[in-house]
Every structure is written in structure tokens, then in C-alpha cells.
Design a protein around this motif. Structure first.
Motif, PDB file in Angstrom:
ATOM      1  N   THR A 285       0.832  -1.204   0.000  1.00 37.33           N
ATOM      2  CA  THR A 285       0.000   0.000   0.000  1.00 37.33           C
ATOM      3  C   THR A 285       0.863   1.250   0.000  1.00 37.33           C
ATOM      4  OG1 THR A 285      -1.781  -1.095   1.188  1.00 37.33           O
ATOM      5  CG2 THR A 285      -1.705   1.308   1.319  1.00 37.33           C
ATOM      6  N   TRP A 286       1.861   1.267   0.877  1.00 37.79           N
ATOM      7  CA  TRP A 286       2.683   2.466   0.981  1.00 37.79           C
ATOM      8  C   TRP A 286       3.526   2.678  -0.269  1.00 37.79           C
ATOM      9  CZ3 TRP A 286       3.002   6.958   3.316  1.00 37.79           C
ATOM     10  CH2 TRP A 286       2.092   7.166   4.358  1.00 37.79           C
ATOM     11  N   ILE A 287       3.986   1.592  -0.875  1.00 37.85           N
ATOM     12  CA  ILE A 287       4.703   1.733  -2.150  1.00 37.85           C
ATOM     13  C   ILE A 287       3.763   2.360  -3.183  1.00 37.85           C
ATOM     14  CG2 ILE A 287       5.821   0.477  -4.036  1.00 37.85           C
ATOM     15  CD1 ILE A 287       6.714  -1.574  -1.877  1.00 37.85           C
ATOM     16  N   ALA A 288       2.524   1.846  -3.233  1.00 34.32           N
ATOM     17  CA  ALA A 288       1.554   2.377  -4.194  1.00 34.32           C
ATOM     18  C   ALA A 288       1.251   3.842  -3.914  1.00 34.32           C
ATOM     19  CB  ALA A 288       0.265   1.551  -4.144  1.00 34.32           C
ATOM     20  N   VAL A 289       1.033   4.169  -2.641  1.00 36.82           N
ATOM     21  CA  VAL A 289       0.703   5.547  -2.275  1.00 36.82           C
ATOM     22  C   VAL A 289       1.839   6.492  -2.666  1.00 36.82           C
ATOM     23  CG1 VAL A 289       0.386   7.095  -0.295  1.00 36.82           C
ATOM     24  CG2 VAL A 289      -0.963   5.007  -0.470  1.00 36.82           C
ATOM     25  N   LEU A 290       3.080   6.049  -2.431  1.00 38.64           N
ATOM     26  CA  LEU A 290       4.222   6.895  -2.784  1.00 38.64           C
ATOM     27  C   LEU A 290       4.300   7.115  -4.293  1.00 38.64           C
ATOM     28  CD1 LEU A 290       7.013   5.685  -0.328  1.00 38.64           C
ATOM     29  CD2 LEU A 290       5.757   7.854  -0.326  1.00 38.64           C
ATOM     30  N   ILE A 291       4.158   6.026  -5.061  1.00 34.18           N
ATOM     31  CA  ILE A 291       4.226   6.155  -6.520  1.00 34.18           C
ATOM     32  C   ILE A 291       3.137   7.103  -7.021  1.00 34.18           C
ATOM     33  CG2 ILE A 291       3.941   4.916  -8.712  1.00 34.18           C
ATOM     34  CD1 ILE A 291       5.150   2.482  -7.356  1.00 34.18           C
ATOM     35  N   VAL A 292       1.900   6.859  -6.531  1.00 33.68           N
ATOM     36  CA  VAL A 292       0.776   7.692  -6.947  1.00 33.68           C
ATOM     37  C   VAL A 292       1.042   9.157  -6.638  1.00 33.68           C
ATOM     38  CG1 VAL A 292      -1.567   8.297  -6.287  1.00 33.68           C
ATOM     39  CG2 VAL A 292      -1.025   5.947  -6.870  1.00 33.68           C
ATOM     40  N   ASN A 293       1.536   9.413  -5.430  1.00 34.02           N
ATOM     41  CA  ASN A 293       1.753  10.804  -5.031  1.00 34.02           C
ATOM     42  C   ASN A 293       2.834  11.481  -5.850  1.00 34.02           C
ATOM     43  OD1 ASN A 293       0.120  11.952  -2.737  1.00 34.02           O
ATOM     44  ND2 ASN A 293       0.450   9.853  -2.080  1.00 34.02           N
ATOM     45  N   ILE A 294       3.883  10.731  -6.161  1.00 30.59           N
ATOM     46  CA  ILE A 294       4.953  11.325  -6.974  1.00 30.59           C
ATOM     47  C   ILE A 294       4.415  11.690  -8.355  1.00 30.59           C
ATOM     48  CG2 ILE A 294       7.140  10.832  -8.132  1.00 30.59           C
ATOM     49  CD1 ILE A 294       7.845   9.141  -5.618  1.00 30.59           C
ATOM     50  N   ILE A 295       3.688  10.733  -8.963  1.00 33.37           N
ATOM     51  CA  ILE A 295       3.155  10.992 -10.304  1.00 33.37           C
ATOM     52  C   ILE A 295       2.204  12.193 -10.283  1.00 33.37           C
ATOM     53  CG2 ILE A 295       1.702  10.076 -12.156  1.00 33.37           C
ATOM     54  CD1 ILE A 295       2.805   7.312 -11.527  1.00 33.37           C
ATOM     55  N   VAL A 296       1.266  12.176  -9.320  1.00 34.63           N
ATOM     56  CA  VAL A 296       0.271  13.253  -9.273  1.00 34.63           C
ATOM     57  C   VAL A 296       0.919  14.589  -8.943  1.00 34.63           C
ATOM     58  CG1 VAL A 296      -1.766  14.107  -8.063  1.00 34.63           C
ATOM     59  CG2 VAL A 296      -1.642  11.727  -8.751  1.00 34.63           C
ATOM     60  N   ALA A 297       1.877  14.590  -8.013  1.00 37.92           N
ATOM     61  CA  ALA A 297       2.525  15.848  -7.643  1.00 37.92           C
ATOM     62  C   ALA A 297       3.235  16.456  -8.850  1.00 37.92           C
ATOM     63  CB  ALA A 297       3.506  15.612  -6.500  1.00 37.92           C
ATOM     64  N   LEU A 298       3.958  15.622  -9.595  1.00 33.86           N
ATOM     65  CA  LEU A 298       4.646  16.120 -10.789  1.00 33.86           C
ATOM     66  C   LEU A 298       3.634  16.685 -11.780  1.00 33.86           C
ATOM     67  CD1 LEU A 298       7.331  13.357 -11.441  1.00 33.86           C
ATOM     68  CD2 LEU A 298       7.728  15.741 -10.799  1.00 33.86           C
ATOM     69  N   TYR A 299       2.572  15.890 -11.994  1.00 34.63           N
ATOM     70  CA  TYR A 299       1.572  16.286 -12.972  1.00 34.63           C
ATOM     71  C   TYR A 299       0.904  17.595 -12.565  1.00 34.63           C
ATOM     72  CZ  TYR A 299      -2.470  15.844 -16.045  1.00 34.63           C
ATOM     73  OH  TYR A 299      -3.430  16.068 -16.984  1.00 34.63           O
ATOM     74  N   VAL A 300       0.484  17.674 -11.299  1.00 34.04           N
ATOM     75  CA  VAL A 300      -0.194  18.875 -10.818  1.00 34.04           C
ATOM     76  C   VAL A 300       0.749  20.073 -10.898  1.00 34.04           C
ATOM     77  CG1 VAL A 300      -1.081  19.990  -8.729  1.00 34.04           C
ATOM     78  CG2 VAL A 300      -1.887  17.726  -9.366  1.00 34.04           C
ATOM     79  N   PHE A 301       2.014  19.845 -10.523  1.00 27.72           N
ATOM     80  CA  PHE A 301       2.970  20.946 -10.533  1.00 27.72           C
ATOM     81  C   PHE A 301       3.089  21.548 -11.927  1.00 27.72           C
ATOM     82  CE2 PHE A 301       7.284  22.568 -11.154  1.00 27.72           C
ATOM     83  CZ  PHE A 301       7.309  23.546 -10.172  1.00 27.72           C
ATOM     84  N   PHE A 302       3.238  20.667 -12.936  1.00 27.14           N
ATOM     85  CA  PHE A 302       3.431  21.202 -14.283  1.00 27.14           C
ATOM     86  C   PHE A 302       2.136  21.674 -14.923  1.00 27.14           C
ATOM     87  CE2 PHE A 302       7.364  18.719 -13.870  1.00 27.14           C
ATOM     88  CZ  PHE A 302       8.249  19.753 -14.124  1.00 27.14           C
ATOM     89  N   ALA A 303       1.033  20.940 -14.661  1.00 33.43           N
ATOM     90  CA  ALA A 303      -0.216  21.265 -15.364  1.00 33.43           C
ATOM     91  C   ALA A 303      -0.941  22.456 -14.753  1.00 33.43           C
ATOM     92  CB  ALA A 303      -1.128  20.038 -15.369  1.00 33.43           C
ATOM     93  N   PHE A 304      -0.901  22.592 -13.436  1.00 32.76           N
ATOM     94  CA  PHE A 304      -1.677  23.649 -12.782  1.00 32.76           C
ATOM     95  C   PHE A 304      -0.849  24.888 -12.485  1.00 32.76           C
ATOM     96  CE2 PHE A 304      -4.722  20.257 -11.251  1.00 32.76           C
ATOM     97  CZ  PHE A 304      -5.756  20.715 -12.027  1.00 32.76           C
ATOM     98  N   ARG A 305       0.426  24.893 -12.961  1.00 30.20           N
ATOM     99  CA  ARG A 305       1.328  25.974 -12.590  1.00 30.20           C
ATOM    100  C   ARG A 305       0.734  27.353 -12.862  1.00 30.20           C
ATOM    101  NH1 ARG A 305       7.187  25.300 -14.911  1.00 30.20           N
ATOM    102  NH2 ARG A 305       5.791  24.705 -16.582  1.00 30.20           N
ATOM    103  N   ASN A 306       0.089  27.479 -14.022  1.00 23.00           N
ATOM    104  CA  ASN A 306      -0.387  28.811 -14.401  1.00 23.00           C
ATOM    105  C   ASN A 306      -1.888  28.984 -14.246  1.00 23.00           C
ATOM    106  OD1 ASN A 306       2.275  29.430 -15.223  1.00 23.00           O
ATOM    107  ND2 ASN A 306       1.905  28.283 -17.111  1.00 23.00           N
ATOM    108  N   GLU A 307      -2.516  28.088 -13.454  1.00 21.43           N
ATOM    109  CA  GLU A 307      -3.969  28.180 -13.335  1.00 21.43           C
ATOM    110  C   GLU A 307      -4.382  29.153 -12.251  1.00 21.43           C
ATOM    111  OE1 GLU A 307      -6.501  26.626 -15.105  1.00 21.43           O
ATOM    112  OE2 GLU A 307      -4.907  26.058 -16.481  1.00 21.43           O
TER     113      GLU A 307
END
Lengths: 309, 276
Positions: A285-307
Motif C-alpha cells: 500500500t505504501w509503495i503504491a501511495v508513494l508512486i501515486v503521489n509522486i506521479i500526481v505531484a509532478l503532474y499537478v505541478f506542471f499542469a496547474f502551474r499557471n492556473e
């Protein structure tokens, strides 16, 4: 404090109301945040603690030994867990990409507002409304090697069908699951993209046409940038949903044959609810949670930067 | 020029028919399974005509044997999830829409992030917790944990509806000396009633379609329809007619809701980031 106690009761009221009013939004948000924290924090902390213990409910009701990082090592070294990670990434990346592209193509067809097409549009959403577990049964019926409609169609078209059935062969099983996801969720992309494309002002498109912009240029340079925010959100949500898929896998293949359709979600289900290996599943579970969070954090950082919000 | 246009029109209709065949065809074929005589389910080549029989539905609805009425269980869980959800999500959405807040973006993203948590990963802890406090197999346990999905979603969707109520309407109330809760209760909420209905409908569909939580938290007597289909799958070979009948019952309410609320569907699916 002393100043206020010396004041008359009438003078107290505005002070207190000021405090409530200043923080009113937080008082309104707090119940939902507390509720969600209670529901999410407990499982996560429980899993964090359990992940350091050898604890299998089939062996005993309590954790048996503190094993440090053994569960993590075991999870990451296990062939089937690594296969699950790979399959999950393949499914989520391919699935999201194909569903977005196909959905966009369908949306562009629907935009040609011909009489009757609105009926097509309204009906098209139906696959998305069905519970994933029911979709699993639907396709298990269609894929059945002894008379399923898909099997029959493929044979009628002289296409090769594995003797073990589409779901029974490691060569086709993962593709079959991918197809189920595409079937259920392409309409979702189609409808959402169609509706957001409708909101693109006609004048801009006309102006671009007068400038002799090609249909492709108009799509990629004007239409898509204008619906960017919607696209960002639905791509992210869909990616995460596939990443967590387990119901369709449970009904269709139970991760087999071999490990060919094992996904992260199914792996968690099997270790947790079939083998009751609480320690190992907590580490997973924790491995999955970490992977998910890394992917989402990167995505949110780049995609929502100028929102703007 | 004209024939070229006719050609494109024909092409568009052909594409429309293809979409329907691919995306709706399988649903119709599955619906037929529920009313087919069992022996024709896997006929090769597929049999299009048959004597319809409603035995499977009769079995699911009237004669559940040892099973509880799963249709009723599904309704209780889904309605319960909606009722518990609104008092938490509506005030939060109101605050996020109406007030200037520090960290608003982070709060909104936090809600969104919760939708991405793998529900399956929480099942074991929930199972242990719920068993410890003696709520295993209760409707309440399912309704409660479903809030991890429905509250974040509802906050986003409700916010998009409240955003559209003109601030002047609330100002008018304020000028008349009304307090904020009077304004919210008497002015804003009545205006966003369609939003509350749509938010409830989506929460209902989420809860109705969810299989992961009831899989672990329900008992035999509180099992919902999706769990029912699994039950017919596991016991004594695959009873396809029963699975199909239970599945059809599970399919119909969300379909009706999405078709009836057609004009709000997109808004719900994107939390209003496209105004539907």
C-alpha cells in the motif's frame, strides 16, 4: 483579556462575532476536512505501522514480529508485484492515451451537428454509467471462448483466437482488459471533450479559417489550448482510476494467466483480502501511495502551474 | 461541391452508427442475456431470436432464498451515502465559493487528491477498525467509508454551482440585515437546488456502483447488488442468467439518472470545470 472583561456585555458581542466571522469559512470547511482526515489518516497510519511487522491474519490475530523493512524488500523483490507494477503502468498510460485520442475523435464527429446526432451523443454516455464489476461480467460473457460474441466475431472475420480463449492466453489477456477499459471510458472523454469544445467561440475558429489555418492547426493551436483545464483534470482523474483498477480484473481474469493481467489494485486485494497478509499488503500500500503521489505531484505541478482559482 | 458535402454527411452518420454499435451493442446483448432461456446463452452462431423469460428476474427479486433483497440494500447504502454527504460538503463548498481564503488552491487540490487514493488499499484497515468497533456488516460502515469518495467530489461540484449565484443577490440580503446563515439558507441554497440535486445524483451513482467497500464491509444480509453478482459467480458454477438479471438491476438506476440529467452530466464528470 482584561480590557474585554471590563467592558459591558454589549461591547463584548462584536468582538466575538468578529472572531467567528473572520474564521467562518474555516468553520464551514472544517467538518468535511475532519471527516476525511479521520477516514484517510487511520488507514494510512495503520498501514504504515503494520508494514514493519510480520502479521498474517491466517497465522494469528496479532502482529507476530517486528521485521523492519523486510515487507518492503519482499514486496519489491517479488516477481508478481513487479509484474503488477509494470502491468498497471502499461494499462494506465496506454488506456488514458487511447481513450483521450479516441474520445477526441468521437467528439469532433459529434460536433458536426447533424439531425439525430444528439441522440447518439446522449446514448453514448451509457457505458460510463455501469458499475465496473458489472462491466467485468458483461465482457466475460462477450469474451467467453465457447460462444461469446467477441470470440464469434473474431472467428467470423478469420482472425486468430487463442485456443484457451481471449482471457485465457497470456498473449491477449492484458489487451483484452485494456479494451474493456477503453470501451467503458472512451465515451466519458468523448462527451466531456465534446461539451468543452462547444464552448469554444465560433468567431475565433472563423478568424483562423480566414487565415487559411488547416483543421489540424485549428485543433492543436486553438481548440485544445482553450479546453486545457478540463483536459488536465479528466486525464489526471482517469489515469488514477485505471491505476487503482481492481474490480474488472477480479471478475475477468483474477490477474492470470500467470501474472499477465495482475494489477496493483488486484495485488492489494489478493494479499489483503485473500491471503490476509496484513504486513506485506501494508508495505505494498505504501509503495503504491508513494508512486501515486509522486506521479500526481509532478503532474499537478506542471499542469496547474499557471492556473487561476 | 454538393456531392462532397453529401458524402461527408453520410460518413458522419456511418460513424455515429458505428459508435452506437460498438458502445451500446454490448449492453443490449447483455440485457438480452437476462431474459434468454439459459440454453441459448452461448449458442454458436449467436441466436438473435428467442422466447423471452423473466425467471431470472423473478428469482432475483422475489425468491432470493438465503440472500437478502440486494436491491433494497443497494438503495439504503446509496441514499444513506447521499444524506451523510450533503451536510459535510455543502457548507464547505459554500465557503470555498463565497469567501476569500488563504490556501484555497491547496484545499481544493487536497480534496481532488483524495479521489486518487486507492480505495482497495484502505480496505484492510477499515475492515480491522470496523470489526474492532463492532460495526461489521452494518449499512452505516459502508455509508461512512464511501464518504472518502463522495465528499471531495461533491465539494468540487457544489462549488461550481454556487460560483454561479450572483453575489448581488446575497448583498441584497445583507443590506436588509440578514445574517450569513439566513442568507445561505434562504437565498443561496434555494437558488442552487438543481446543483444539490445533481450533486446528490452523482453521490448516489458513486455509492451505487461501488463494489470495493461492500465487498469487505457488507455481510450476507447487507450485500449490495454488485456483491450479489459476485455471489452468483462464485457459487456452484456460473449462473449467467442470474448474474445478468442482478447486473441489469444494478445498471438501470445510474443509466436513468444520467439520461434524465443529461444537461448536467458533463458538469458532474468534470466538477463543473466546463459549464454544462
Amino acid at each position: 483579556m482584561h480590557a474585554t472583561t471590563l467592558r459591558s456585555p454589549q461591547a463584548l458581542a462584536p468582538v466575538r462575532r468578529g472572531f467567528v466571522r473572520r474564521n467562518l469559512p474555516y468553520f464551514l470547511i472544517a467538518p468535511s476536512v475532519i471527516m476525511l482526515l479521520a477516514l484517510i489518516a487511520y488507514p494510512l497510519l495503520f498501514a504504515l505501522k503494520s508494514s514493519f511487522y510480520f502479521w498474517n491474519l491466517q497465522v494469528g490475530p496479532q502482529p507476530l514480529a517486528f521485521v523492519e523493512l523486510d515487507n518492503y524488500v519482499q514486496a519489491l523483490n517479488a516477481f508478481d508485484f513487479r509484474a503488477a507494477l509494470t502491468n498497471t503502468l502499461i494499462l494506465s498510460i496506454l488506456g488514458t492515451a487511447i481513450e483521450f485520442s479516441l474520445g477526441l475523435a468521437i467528439a469532433l464527429v459529434l460536433l458536426k451537428a447533424l439531425p439525430g446526432m444528439n441522440v447518439v451523443r446522449a446514448l453514448l454516455i451509457l457505458p460510463t454509467t455501469i458499475a465496473p464489476i458489472v462491466v467485468g461480467f458483461l465482457f466475460r460473457y462477450l469474451y467467453d471462448p465457447g460462444g461469446g460474441l467477441v470470440t464469434w466475431l473474431l472467428q467470423s472475420l478469420w482472425l486468430p483466437v487463442p485456443a484457451e480463449g481471449i482471457l485465457g492466453s497470456p498473449a491477449t489477456a492484458l489487451a483484452a482488459i485494456l479494451f474493456v477499459d477503453i470501451w467503458q471510458w472512451t465515451p466519458f472523454f468523448a462527451i466531456v471533450l465534446y461539451a468543452s469544445l462547444l464552448s469554444v467561440p465560433d468567431e475565433i475558429i472563423e478568424a483562423a479559417r480566414l487565415d487559411r489555418a488547416s483543421a489540424w492547426t485549428i485543433l492543436t493551436r486553438i481548440k485544445l489550448p482553450l479546453i486545457r483545464r478540463t483536459a488536465i483534470i479528466i486525464v489526471m482523474l482517469r489515469f488514477m482510476q485505471i491505476f487503482n483498477t481492481f474490480d474488472t480484473v477480479l471478475v475477468l481474469t483474477r490477474g492470470g494467466p500467470g501474472t499477465s493481467t495482475r494489477t496493483l489494485g488486484y495485488s492489494l486485494y489478493e494479499q489483503g483480502l485473500v491471503n490476509f497478509n496484513v504486513g506485506l499488503v501494508s508495505a505494498q500500500t505504501w509503495i503504491a501511495v508513494l508512486i501515486v503521489n509522486i506521479i500526481v505531484a509532478l503532474y499537478v505541478f506542471f499542469a496547474f502551474r499557471n492556473e487561476e482559482w | 461541391m454538393k456531392s462532397r458535402k453529401t458524402f461527408y454527411t453520410a460518413l458522419t452518420y456511418a460513424a455515429g452508427l458505428l459508435f452506437l454499435a460498438v458502445f451500446i451493442g454490448p449492453i443490449l446483448w447483455f440485457l438480452a442475456l437476462a431474459i434468454r432461456p439459459a440454453e441459448t446463452a452461448f449458442a454458436m452462431p449467436p441466436q438473435l431470436t428467442f422466447e423471452p423469460t423473466f425467471d431470472a428476474f423473478r428469482h432475483i427479486l422475489v425468491d432470493p432464498g438465503t440472500n437478502a433483497p440486494q436491491l433494497v440494500n443497494s438503495l439504503i447504502v446509496a441514499i444513506g451515502a447521499v444524506l451523510l454527504n450533503l451536510p459535510f460538503s455543502v457548507p464547505a463548498a459554500y465557503a470555498l465559493s463565497r469567501f476569500k481564503l488563504r490556501g484555497k488552491k491547496n484545499i481544493m487540490l487536497w480534496y481532488l487528491g483524495l479521489l486518487m487514493a486507492p480505495p482497495i488499499a484502505f480496505l484492510i484497515p477499515y475492515f480491522v477498525l470496523i470489526t474492532r468497533i463492532g460495526l461489521q456488516g452494518s449499512y452505516f460502515s459502508m455509508v461512512l467509508v464511501l464518504q472518502t469518495l463522495t465528499i471531495p467530489f461533491s465539494v468540487w461540484l457544489m462549488k461550481s454551482f454556487i460560483d454561479e449565484v450572483p453575489a448581488e443577490l446575497e448583498e441584497a440580503g445583507r443590506v436588509d440585515g440578514a445574517r450569513w446563515y439566513t442568507i445561505m439558507w434562504r437565498i443561496t441554497l434555494p437558488i442552487v437546488r438543481p446543483g444539490i440535486i445533481v450533486t446528490s445524483m452523482f453521490a448516489f451513482v458513486f455509492a451505487w456502483n461501488n463494489a470495493a467497500f461492500p465487498l469487505v464491509l457488507s455481510s450476507r444480509s447487507t450485500a449490495t447488488l454488485p456483491i450479489g453478482t459476485l455471489g452468483y459467480f462464485a457459487t456452484s458454477g456460473v449462473t449467467w442468467n442470474y448474474i445478468a438479471a442482478a447486473a441489469v438491476l444494478a445498471m438501470i438506476p445510474p443509466m436513468i439518472i444520467f439520461l434524465v440529467f443529461d444537461r448536467y452530466v458533463v458538469r458532474g464528470l468534470t466538477f463543473g470545470s466546463v459549464k454544462g
